[in-house]
Design an enzyme around this catalytic site. Structure first.
Site, short mmCIF file in Angstrom:
data_model
loop_
_atom_site.label_atom_id
_atom_site.label_comp_id
_atom_site.label_asym_id
_atom_site.label_seq_id
_atom_site.Cartn_x
_atom_site.Cartn_y
_atom_site.Cartn_z
N HIS A 77 0.87 -1.18 0.00
CA HIS A 77 0.00 0.00 0.00
C HIS A 77 0.90 1.23 0.00
O HIS A 77 1.74 1.40 0.88
CB HIS A 77 -0.92 0.04 1.22
CG HIS A 77 -1.89 1.18 1.18
ND1 HIS A 77 -3.17 1.06 0.68
CD2 HIS A 77 -1.74 2.49 1.55
CE1 HIS A 77 -3.77 2.23 0.74
NE2 HIS A 77 -2.93 3.11 1.27
N CYS A 78 0.73 2.08 -1.00
CA CYS A 78 1.59 3.25 -1.16
C CYS A 78 0.86 4.51 -0.70
O CYS A 78 -0.16 4.90 -1.28
CB CYS A 78 2.01 3.39 -2.62
SG CYS A 78 3.14 4.77 -2.92
#
Length: 307
Positions: free
Chosen positions: A156-157
């Site tokens: 997850h960025c």
């Protein structure tokens, strides 16, 4: 007092929106420093400096357009969700036809640990997500921030307020590449102005505001270029071995990584087979139809290729 970790994870989405504003701010500072302060005025000189300035500004705007395109594709493209009530596909013997057929059958949650064929041999391992109350295809993982399962989840960025998964991994890699090239270029073209910064600041020969913006833009772009170089190298290694960030530990325990099909096929699993589209955040319809990995539900394994 008990702390709900999942609520803290969800709070990272709010941080992500701040990161988007930070990205816009960095681009704005860099744009002003490169175009308005440093190289834009060189266009009016009318000699070789004008030609050099035009070339630099053209490349600057091209890379900026590409990284912006890729960035929005990563932000707005769904990384891949598991279809509702997804069930594994198992092979059953068609005794009447004397051949095998593929059909979808319902498998109880407690039985979703593996798929068995009619000959009693174990096939692909199947998972089940308790939080989503749904089956988990191979290479699928639950994201505590998005609060759902992501197909071929890489991570997850927070910079894009989105997960990076099967459907947008290529866009994320291109965003890294173009941002690295842009920040490296900005660092190089701002280097002469950065060197002159100290003498001009001492002699008060330039506007304090312009000096500060040039200095800030150089430092930011240098820092990002060095950081992005590490990420580009890391993800190039992951792509070459057909591994995601969350699978690195699992791969270390395996003697032979089952999804490693060879560098060429590993690359095509992410970027497709159309060379003309490799550097664009696009896929051809033919690749989307013929490469199951781009859909995120099925992945060829090393044993499939060797067979």
């Amino acid at each position: 007092m008990d702390i709900n970790v999942f609520k803290l994870c969800s709070g990272l989405r709010v941080l992500g929106y701040f990161m988007i504003l930070l990205v816009v701010a960095i681009i704005a500072v860099s744009y002003y420093a490169v175009v308005f302060i440093t190289w834009g005025p060189q266009l009016l000189r009318g000699d070789l400096h004008s030609l050099l300035a035009f070339s630099i500004l053209f490349l600057f705007h091209f890379l900026l357009a590409m990284l912006t395109w890729c960035y929005f594709m990563v932000v707005f493209k769904d990384p891949g969700s598991v279809p509702e009530n997804w069930r594994p596909v198992v092979e059953e013997e068609n005794l009447e036809a004397g051949s095998s057929m593929t059909s979808a059958v319902h498998v109880a949650p407690e039985a979703l640990t593996s798929t068995w064929s009619s000959d009693g041999l174990e096939r692909k391992p199947i998972g089940y997500c308790i939080k989503c109350q749904n089956g988990k295809p191979p290479r699928c993982h639950h994201c505590s921030i998005c609060q759902r399962c992501i197909l071929k989840m890489d991570h997850h960025c927070v910079w894009v307020v989105n997960c990076v998964g099967a459907n947008n991994y290529k866009f994320f890699l291109l965003f890294l590449l173009y941002t690295f090239l842009e920040t490296t270029m900005d660092t190089l073209v701002l280097l002469p102005s950065f060197i002159q910064f100290f003498s001009e600041a001492k002699n008060h020969s330039s506007s304090p505001g312009n000096l500060a913006i040039t200095f800030l833009a150089f430092v930011l772009n240098l820092a990002f270029a060095l950081s992005l170089l590490c990420f580009v190298v890391m993800h190039a290694s992951l792509v070459s071995s057909n591994t995601t960030s969350v699978e690195v530990y699992e791969k270390k325990k395996a003697i032979r990584w089952r999804y490693d099909l060879g560098r060429k096929k590993n690359f095509e699993q992410v970027f497709g087979t159309k060379k003309a589209l490799w550097l664009l955040p696009l896929f051809s319809k033919e690749d989307l139809d013929n490469i199951p990995a781009l859909q995120g539900l099925e992945y060829p394994t090393r044993s499939d290729v060797e067979a």
